[in-house]
Motif scaffolding. Sequence first.
Motif, PDB file in Angstrom:
ATOM      1  N   LEU A 199      34.620  33.207  35.878  1.00  0.00           N
ATOM      2  CA  LEU A 199      34.819  33.897  37.144  1.00  0.00           C
ATOM      3  C   LEU A 199      33.518  34.538  37.597  1.00  0.00           C
ATOM      4  O   LEU A 199      32.896  35.268  36.851  1.00  0.00           O
ATOM      5  N   SER A 200      33.129  34.256  38.837  1.00  0.00           N
ATOM      6  CA  SER A 200      31.967  34.922  39.407  1.00  0.00           C
ATOM      7  C   SER A 200      32.337  35.514  40.749  1.00  0.00           C
ATOM      8  O   SER A 200      33.175  34.972  41.466  1.00  0.00           O
ATOM      9  N   LEU A 201      31.703  36.624  41.098  1.00  0.00           N
ATOM     10  CA  LEU A 201      31.995  37.264  42.374  1.00  0.00           C
ATOM     11  C   LEU A 201      30.695  37.550  43.096  1.00  0.00           C
ATOM     12  O   LEU A 201      29.738  38.043  42.497  1.00  0.00           O
ATOM     13  N   TYR A 202      30.670  37.241  44.380  1.00  0.00           N
ATOM     14  CA  TYR A 202      29.474  37.470  45.196  1.00  0.00           C
ATOM     15  C   TYR A 202      29.803  38.425  46.329  1.00  0.00           C
ATOM     16  O   TYR A 202      30.815  38.270  47.014  1.00  0.00           O
ATOM     17  N   TYR A 203      28.945  39.449  46.507  1.00  0.00           N
ATOM     18  CA  TYR A 203      28.984  40.240  47.742  1.00  0.00           C
ATOM     19  C   TYR A 203      27.938  39.616  48.657  1.00  0.00           C
ATOM     20  O   TYR A 203      26.752  39.913  48.546  1.00  0.00           O
ATOM     21  N   GLY A 204      28.376  38.721  49.516  1.00  0.00           N
ATOM     22  CA  GLY A 204      27.395  38.003  50.335  1.00  0.00           C
ATOM     23  C   GLY A 204      26.523  37.153  49.441  1.00  0.00           C
ATOM     24  O   GLY A 204      27.000  36.244  48.768  1.00  0.00           O
ATOM     25  N   GLU A 205      25.233  37.470  49.362  1.00  0.00           N
ATOM     26  CA  GLU A 205      24.330  36.696  48.528  1.00  0.00           C
ATOM     27  C   GLU A 205      24.245  37.234  47.115  1.00  0.00           C
ATOM     28  O   GLU A 205      23.844  36.548  46.193  1.00  0.00           O
ATOM     29  N   LYS A 206      24.617  38.516  46.972  1.00  0.00           N
ATOM     30  CA  LYS A 206      24.394  39.182  45.680  1.00  0.00           C
ATOM     31  C   LYS A 206      25.515  38.857  44.699  1.00  0.00           C
ATOM     32  O   LYS A 206      26.698  39.000  45.020  1.00  0.00           O
ATOM     33  N   ASN A 266      39.983  42.707  45.878  1.00  0.00           N
ATOM     34  CA  ASN A 266      38.676  42.430  46.469  1.00  0.00           C
ATOM     35  C   ASN A 266      38.792  41.556  47.715  1.00  0.00           C
ATOM     36  O   ASN A 266      37.843  41.445  48.485  1.00  0.00           O
ATOM     37  N   ASP A 267      39.961  40.950  47.890  1.00  0.00           N
ATOM     38  CA  ASP A 267      40.173  40.162  49.110  1.00  0.00           C
ATOM     39  C   ASP A 267      40.007  41.011  50.360  1.00  0.00           C
ATOM     40  O   ASP A 267      39.733  40.495  51.437  1.00  0.00           O
ATOM     41  N   LEU A 268      40.216  42.329  50.208  1.00  0.00           N
ATOM     42  CA  LEU A 268      40.135  43.211  51.361  1.00  0.00           C
ATOM     43  C   LEU A 268      38.709  43.387  51.867  1.00  0.00           C
ATOM     44  O   LEU A 268      38.505  43.881  52.963  1.00  0.00           O
ATOM     45  N   ILE A 269      37.742  43.039  51.029  1.00  0.00           N
ATOM     46  CA  ILE A 269      36.348  43.174  51.443  1.00  0.00           C
ATOM     47  C   ILE A 269      35.907  41.847  52.030  1.00  0.00           C
ATOM     48  O   ILE A 269      35.907  40.827  51.344  1.00  0.00           O
ATOM     49  N   PRO A 270      35.477  41.861  53.302  1.00  0.00           N
ATOM     50  CA  PRO A 270      35.237  40.589  53.986  1.00  0.00           C
ATOM     51  C   PRO A 270      34.110  39.746  53.405  1.00  0.00           C
ATOM     52  O   PRO A 270      34.204  38.532  53.397  1.00  0.00           O
ATOM     53  N   SER A 271      33.062  40.388  52.856  1.00  0.00           N
ATOM     54  CA  SER A 271      31.913  39.574  52.442  1.00  0.00           C
ATOM     55  C   SER A 271      32.044  39.011  51.036  1.00  0.00           C
ATOM     56  O   SER A 271      31.122  38.411  50.506  1.00  0.00           O
ATOM     57  N   VAL A 272      33.224  39.208  50.411  1.00  0.00           N
ATOM     58  CA  VAL A 272      33.360  38.821  49.004  1.00  0.00           C
ATOM     59  C   VAL A 272      33.726  37.350  48.854  1.00  0.00           C
ATOM     60  O   VAL A 272      34.568  36.823  49.568  1.00  0.00           O
ATOM     61  N   LYS A 273      33.072  36.693  47.882  1.00  0.00           N
ATOM     62  CA  LYS A 273      33.418  35.310  47.556  1.00  0.00           C
ATOM     63  C   LYS A 273      33.627  35.216  46.065  1.00  0.00           C
ATOM     64  O   LYS A 273      32.870  35.790  45.284  1.00  0.00           O
ATOM     65  N   ILE A 274      34.698  34.529  45.659  1.00  0.00           N
ATOM     66  CA  ILE A 274      35.015  34.450  44.237  1.00  0.00           C
ATOM     67  C   ILE A 274      35.111  32.993  43.804  1.00  0.00           C
ATOM     68  O   ILE A 274      35.778  32.189  44.457  1.00  0.00           O
ATOM     69  N   THR A 275      34.439  32.667  42.686  1.00  0.00           N
ATOM     70  CA  THR A 275      34.553  31.307  42.139  1.00  0.00           C
ATOM     71  C   THR A 275      35.085  31.413  40.709  1.00  0.00           C
ATOM     72  O   THR A 275      34.976  32.461  40.074  1.00  0.00           O
ATOM     73  N   GLY A 276      35.631  30.330  40.221  1.00  0.00           N
ATOM     74  CA  GLY A 276      36.177  30.339  38.877  1.00  0.00           C
ATOM     75  C   GLY A 276      37.692  30.480  38.917  1.00  0.00           C
ATOM     76  O   GLY A 276      38.311  30.400  39.965  1.00  0.00           O
ATOM     77  N   GLU A 277      38.261  30.693  37.748  1.00  0.00           N
ATOM     78  CA  GLU A 277      39.715  30.733  37.654  1.00  0.00           C
ATOM     79  C   GLU A 277      40.187  32.019  37.027  1.00  0.00           C
ATOM     80  O   GLU A 277      39.562  32.527  36.102  1.00  0.00           O
ATOM     81  N   MET A 278      41.313  32.493  37.505  1.00  0.00           N
ATOM     82  CA  MET A 278      41.980  33.603  36.822  1.00  0.00           C
ATOM     83  C   MET A 278      43.431  33.176  36.643  1.00  0.00           C
ATOM     84  O   MET A 278      44.204  33.186  37.601  1.00  0.00           O
ATOM     85  N   LEU A 279      43.776  32.826  35.409  1.00  0.00           N
ATOM     86  CA  LEU A 279      45.118  32.309  35.158  1.00  0.00           C
ATOM     87  C   LEU A 279      46.001  33.404  34.598  1.00  0.00           C
ATOM     88  O   LEU A 279      45.729  33.941  33.523  1.00  0.00           O
ATOM     89  N   VAL A 280      47.036  33.745  35.325  1.00  0.00           N
ATOM     90  CA  VAL A 280      48.012  34.714  34.836  1.00  0.00           C
ATOM     91  C   VAL A 280      49.237  33.923  34.410  1.00  0.00           C
ATOM     92  O   VAL A 280      49.889  33.297  35.239  1.00  0.00           O
ATOM     93  N   GLU A 281      49.516  33.950  33.098  1.00  0.00           N
ATOM     94  CA  GLU A 281      50.593  33.124  32.539  1.00  0.00           C
ATOM     95  C   GLU A 281      50.471  31.693  33.016  1.00  0.00           C
ATOM     96  O   GLU A 281      51.431  31.080  33.465  1.00  0.00           O
ATOM     97  N   GLY A 282      49.239  31.208  32.979  1.00  0.00           N
ATOM     98  CA  GLY A 282      49.006  29.805  33.281  1.00  0.00           C
ATOM     99  C   GLY A 282      48.794  29.464  34.741  1.00  0.00           C
ATOM    100  O   GLY A 282      48.385  28.358  35.065  1.00  0.00           O
ATOM    101  N   VAL A 283      49.055  30.405  35.652  1.00  0.00           N
ATOM    102  CA  VAL A 283      48.923  30.091  37.071  1.00  0.00           C
ATOM    103  C   VAL A 283      47.645  30.719  37.632  1.00  0.00           C
ATOM    104  O   VAL A 283      47.425  31.918  37.469  1.00  0.00           O
ATOM    105  N   ASP A 284      46.819  29.938  38.300  1.00  0.00           N
ATOM    106  CA  ASP A 284      45.586  30.467  38.866  1.00  0.00           C
ATOM    107  C   ASP A 284      45.927  31.278  40.105  1.00  0.00           C
ATOM    108  O   ASP A 284      46.377  30.735  41.117  1.00  0.00           O
ATOM    109  N   ILE A 285      45.703  32.572  40.050  1.00  0.00           N
ATOM    110  CA  ILE A 285      46.105  33.416  41.173  1.00  0.00           C
ATOM    111  C   ILE A 285      45.207  33.238  42.388  1.00  0.00           C
ATOM    112  O   ILE A 285      45.502  33.753  43.456  1.00  0.00           O
ATOM    113  N   TYR A 286      44.095  32.539  42.207  1.00  0.00           N
ATOM    114  CA  TYR A 286      43.226  32.292  43.349  1.00  0.00           C
ATOM    115  C   TYR A 286      43.505  30.945  43.995  1.00  0.00           C
ATOM    116  O   TYR A 286      42.807  30.536  44.904  1.00  0.00           O
ATOM    117  N   ASP A 287      44.535  30.298  43.511  1.00  0.00           N
ATOM    118  CA  ASP A 287      44.897  29.020  44.115  1.00  0.00           C
ATOM    119  C   ASP A 287      45.373  29.234  45.551  1.00  0.00           C
ATOM    120  O   ASP A 287      45.968  30.249  45.878  1.00  0.00           O
TER     121      ASP A 287
END
Lengths: 314, 252, 225
Positions: free
Chosen positions: B11-18, B55-76
Amino acid sequence: MENTNTISVNPFAKASGKGKDIKEKAVVGITQIAVLLIIAILFVILGIIIYQGRDKFSWEFISSFPTDGMTKGGIFPALIGTFILVIVMSIAAVPFGTITAIYLTEYAHEKSKFAAAVRFSIRTLAVVPSIIFGLFGLGFFIQFVGTGMDTAFNGGELHWGQPNILWASLTMALLTLPVIIVSVEEALKTIPRELREASLALGATKWQTIKKVVFPGSISGIMTGTILAVSRGAGEVAPILFTGAAYYLATLPESLSDQFMNLGYHVYIMSTQSSDVEKTMPIQFATTLVLLILTLSLNLVAVIIRSRIRRKAK
Amino acid sequence: MRDIKIQVNDLSLYYGEKKALNNITMQIPANKVTALIGPSGCGKSTFLRCINRMNDLIPSVKITGEMLVEGVDIYDKNVDVVNIRKKIGMVFQKSNPFPKSIYENVAYGPRINGLKDKTQLDEIVETSLRQAAIWDEFKDRLDDSALGLSGGQQQRLCIARTLAVSPDIILMDEPASALDPISTSKIEELVHELKEQYTIIIVTHNMQQAARTSDHTAFFYMGELIEMGKTNAIFTKPEKKQTEDYITGRFG
Amino acid sequence: MTHFEMELEKLKDVIKKIGTLAVSQVGESVKALLYEPIEGKEVKKTEIKIDKLDVKIDEICQSIFALQQPVASDLRFIMASLQISNEIERIGDLAVSVIKRAKNIKEKHDLISKFGIGDLAKEVELITAKTNECLSTQDEKTISEILNLNKNIKSKGDTIIDKIIEEMKSHSKVVVSGTNLVIALKHLERISDHSSNIAEYVYFMVNAKIIKHEKHEDLNIDKLD
């Protein structure tokens, strides 16, 4: 405590240098004079109005119709007309303004061009001279919408395509919209982000959050905005000059398509078009007094509510 | 690790470019308390907020990778964020009760989910307040405004409010940092009781708190997961020198 | 009870267990010395149990230190527990050594009754029992009794050893048994010493005063403050 070595120079003594001292005093003095001047002017204006209108100002004055070519009698129809005007105006403007404010605070993205355009429009609307609203009301509501309605529903017969209380109220609503939007926005912004986050973190949708957390907190802002709008709408004359205000009506308006009398307009016509300006002077002053009391007290209520909101925000 | 509740993959998270979170891979065990520790700005709170997608509430945020809660990727794409937040609750650093009564605060969640029946709501309110160990204190003043309570009481009210929606996972972002020592220890004791039923992830800048309350600890530094393990091991024989330096107070 | 208090209770339980096991080992060693050589398997099992519990106590204490940051009486309790566990483990070890020595003592009955070793052994059993009791009660009177008892055991033991050495000088056939007996007696004295150490640690736990290495000449506990 014993008096130990006394210091020869007192480090806390007032700084010498008369020049600096005088400057400080002068600044304070000038500000005080300015404030006194403003208060004095206010008192003079109020004084003149109260003095000149005191004879006419009575319960009878407020509750009776004008008589003898408007040189005698009261201003009852003007009062009622003003009331109806601000009520219809509020019904039109408050929901619309509230929704706009909610959109701008809760839904609009920071970089959204649409939101920027909306904000720009509101700011422009706020500084447009009120007579322009009147012209707009005439051209759009009366000649376009009204005539269009007559063509569509009345087979061309003239009914809506002329000045009436509906068009005047809608025109006034446009004028007061920015005030409402700003007041509601201000109230919405006092609701801390943490409360919204708490609601969302519990699994509420954005709309549920607005309905149950944000909106209840903004009620006082809506009230402030409405009161300010009403006080503005009660006093403005230019927007209703050609959209519905009438010189004299024997009866009170019975439907939205009727014309109406109005306090501010009444003062205008009393001072410019009455048959005997001298005679009607007391009436003018008394009417002005009524209008002033109305708007000042409304503003006072709004200020009190607004300061309560600000104290809560701290 | 017996039961894995959350599996995080790259899982990686970007604030814009950072880049604020750098390829985090970790496993959160079920029905245990996992503490996230690290110096200020290391990304532990940011990571926590990824779990319930705040973090979805912050407009400039981008998230890559997977977060599986009981097998389900919540970012799907097909996942409804609102439902996630019903299963993954959050308690914030500064308590944020609604300007409503105690009862209405706790009943807020169930009401949102459409529950209207007063008897059921009463029951849920009582159960939640009991679980948060404040039923006895509040049972006679459920209609009092939540804003009149002390900081510690407000925070436990917020915990009760979170429990009322029956989540599986409870996220706590420095829940006791604004509280006095007695309130803090009450909250820590509460965390111990709650882990029987819930999976708890707690962010804290207070290492001793992490040591006292958690079963597993993850050490974050500059957006990276440096080390994660059983709390006992981390605090007696950490594997990485960076972890040891942080824990012994050599830096941070 | 808080989570921390439960950890402390766990520790107390384990200490009780290891104490009881050590007392039983001492009992077996006295039996082996005074009466019959005994079955080695049970003793071995108990020795292993004692060692395991000692390690467990170490682990629990380390965990509590690292995770709970104990202070005041809790801190003293943990510190004392570590030391006490160590002493108990040594007692267990010594008891096993006594049993080994006892195997090599022939003509036991004569030597033992001649020099009154039976009484000494019983006193050693008593001191360990009292020490075990004192771990739970932390009673100052018991601590005082233990410290006194230790002194008596040591002086008595030394006296008996001198007598045995005299005996060995004149009767060379008893040299092997005599030497083993002397060593066993020395072990018993050490058991008594360790018990006294444990009592000192309990005193520390209760009163936050470290009294080890002091002579306790005039054993009036009040004077120690």
